[in-house]
Write a protein that holds these residues in place. Sequence first.
Motif, short mmCIF file in Angstrom:
data_model
loop_
_atom_site.label_atom_id
_atom_site.label_comp_id
_atom_site.label_asym_id
_atom_site.label_seq_id
_atom_site.Cartn_x
_atom_site.Cartn_y
_atom_site.Cartn_z
N MET A 1 0.84 -1.21 0.00
CA MET A 1 0.00 0.00 0.00
C MET A 1 0.87 1.25 0.00
SD MET A 1 -3.25 -1.02 0.18
CE MET A 1 -4.28 0.15 1.04
N ILE A 2 0.38 2.29 -0.76
CA ILE A 2 1.07 3.58 -0.80
C ILE A 2 0.59 4.40 0.39
CG2 ILE A 2 1.43 5.69 -2.12
CD1 ILE A 2 0.83 4.02 -4.66
N LYS A 3 1.52 4.93 1.18
CA LYS A 3 1.15 5.67 2.38
C LYS A 3 1.11 7.16 2.09
CE LYS A 3 2.79 2.20 5.60
NZ LYS A 3 3.59 1.91 6.79
N ALA A 4 -0.05 7.79 2.45
CA ALA A 4 -0.24 9.21 2.17
C ALA A 4 -0.67 9.94 3.43
CB ALA A 4 -1.30 9.39 1.08
N TRP B 1 -9.57 5.46 -0.58
CA TRP B 1 -8.11 5.24 -0.46
C TRP B 1 -7.70 3.79 -0.77
CZ3 TRP B 1 -5.28 9.50 -0.09
CH2 TRP B 1 -5.87 10.65 0.44
N GLU B 2 -8.35 2.85 -0.10
CA GLU B 2 -7.94 1.44 -0.25
C GLU B 2 -8.13 0.97 -1.69
OE1 GLU B 2 -9.47 -1.30 2.54
OE2 GLU B 2 -8.95 -0.07 4.29
N LYS B 3 -9.26 1.41 -2.31
CA LYS B 3 -9.53 1.00 -3.69
C LYS B 3 -8.46 1.52 -4.64
CE LYS B 3 -13.82 0.83 -5.02
NZ LYS B 3 -15.19 1.22 -5.52
N LEU B 4 -7.89 2.68 -4.30
CA LEU B 4 -6.84 3.28 -5.12
C LEU B 4 -5.45 2.72 -4.80
CD1 LEU B 4 -8.01 7.01 -4.88
CD2 LEU B 4 -8.31 5.48 -6.83
N GLY B 5 -5.38 1.82 -3.78
CA GLY B 5 -4.09 1.25 -3.41
C GLY B 5 -3.32 2.08 -2.39
N TYR B 6 -4.09 2.94 -1.67
CA TYR B 6 -3.46 3.85 -0.70
C TYR B 6 -3.87 3.50 0.73
CZ TYR B 6 -1.80 7.21 -4.23
OH TYR B 6 -1.14 7.82 -5.26
N VAL C 1 -0.39 9.36 -9.79
CA VAL C 1 0.79 9.41 -8.91
C VAL C 1 1.17 8.00 -8.46
CG1 VAL C 1 1.65 10.21 -6.68
CG2 VAL C 1 0.34 11.76 -8.15
N GLY C 2 0.15 7.18 -8.16
CA GLY C 2 0.41 5.80 -7.73
C GLY C 2 1.14 5.00 -8.79
N GLU C 3 0.75 5.22 -10.07
CA GLU C 3 1.42 4.51 -11.17
C GLU C 3 2.89 4.92 -11.25
OE1 GLU C 3 -0.84 5.35 -14.65
OE2 GLU C 3 -2.55 4.08 -14.06
N LYS C 4 3.15 6.23 -11.07
CA LYS C 4 4.53 6.72 -11.10
C LYS C 4 5.35 6.10 -9.97
CE LYS C 4 3.51 11.20 -13.25
NZ LYS C 4 3.52 12.68 -13.04
#
Length: 537
Positions: free
Chosen positions: A1-4, A23-28, A119-122
């Motif tokens: 998971m990406i932490k924001a 957030w979770e659905k977006l992988g965050y 941003v997550g893809e990057k």
Amino acid sequence: MIKAIVVDDEILTREGISANVPWEKLGYELAAACADGREAQAYVKEHEVDVVLTDICMPYMDGLQLSEFLYREYPQIKIIIFSGYDEFEYAKQALKYQVTEYLLKPVTAFELSDVLLQVGEKISEQKKKDERIGKMSTTYHRNHLLVRSNALMSLVMGDKTREENDRELEDVGITLWGSAFRVAVVEIDDYRDANSLDDKQKQERSLMAFVVYNVAQEIVEKQHAGEVFQGKDYRTVLLLETNRPAELGQRLHEIAGEISRRLLEIMNMKTTIGIGGCVKERGELFRSYEEAMTALQYRYTYGEESVLILEEISGTPERSEAEAIMERILDCVKRGDRDGIKQCVDKMKEDIRRAAWNRERVNLQLQQQLDETVELLRTFQLEEQDILWEKERTLEKIIGAAGLEQALGVMEEYFLKVSGMLDTGRNDGGKKYALLAMEYIEKHYGENDLGLSTVCSYLNISTSRFSTIFKNITGETFMEVLTGIRMQKARELLENTSLKNYEIAEKVGFSDPHYFSAAFKKAIGKSPTEYAREKRK
């Protein structure tokens, strides 16, 4: 998971973004919501963060100041600014701090979600790239270490020409500067038999060997003492070089001792280090390496966690007191002298170390002692099955012993058990005392002061009790048996030697030649002179 984290001084904005973005659905993972830049700065210092979403206008530390801090200290963090100011100067500064996105308020959850996906893809692409680079770097590092180790291993083993060695060393950037060399080998004590390890143990051993290599390299490098590389069977090899051989000789224990201590401190890892002799030609390095490997073999005798320098290991594998002491041990076993057994085993350990025996020599000697003890048990007519079972069980333990201390501990336990077996009811009727007395007479018949009290003192038994036991077992008195043995020995000497009568009398325990002649004639029916004349013809 990406932490924001979200940073905004307006509580409604923080809560709205927190609640409405999937957030979770977006992988965050939304890790925190901060009220200003200073709070966000403190959080980032203590936690892992991938993305910071921040407003510009905030008290204490605004969004641009926060961006500057992140750009300077945590350049890997992606920054998304949302602001109510559509000003070129703000955007220009944001570009300066490599802000990923600059959004104008009001920002919908849909817009922010779309930006977060991009941003997550990057971030994912960057992580994959970093992972590939890391793997390539690790692979390169490992390959470089492998090539370097192979080049140095070939050098110390002497299996290539000088030209080949020079070329390989040049390829890995190694220049030997010393005029004298010594080879040392570090081995982990807990893992000596590489062939018996399963895959998991091999992986563990490989990691531990790498730790040994790193620690040894750091210490040798600090001492400017040479090169370190990984050798065969997970060993670490030190190629020590110097222009002052005597000085290096004095520093060997210091260098090796520091390596051993550091590994014990940081990893609780026990090691033994074998060190070969000094050579002044690179072509002779193989000799020093072989000596270092030979020194390691003496770990069995001297114990683990040792620094073993071959030239300091004195002794010779010839017959020593370690062999002669066996007779004393058997004597203690027969008499049930438990303290004597322990003292003899301790003495044997000292003698073996003084003689510098290796594992094979020690095992051979202890097996011979087992055989002699078995014969002793058979003499006392104990159960053959019990005798052989104890021998095989003890021999298995000796062969599997990690060192001399453990092997001799097994032997001591065996001797004590045998002594106990001899003292049990299995020697009913006093056979033990009778046989011990017969053995003693056979050894000491030539001593003219040998008598009943001497033997009883040796056996630690009263003369009256012994006399009764001896007569019951042998059918003769002690003096009858002693005289019979002396007469038999006298006959052998008269038949096979040219000794005078008085010389033979002295050898078989008679201080008075006349008394010997009288006793001989009474026992044999002829005088010694007559007997000798008849037999020597």
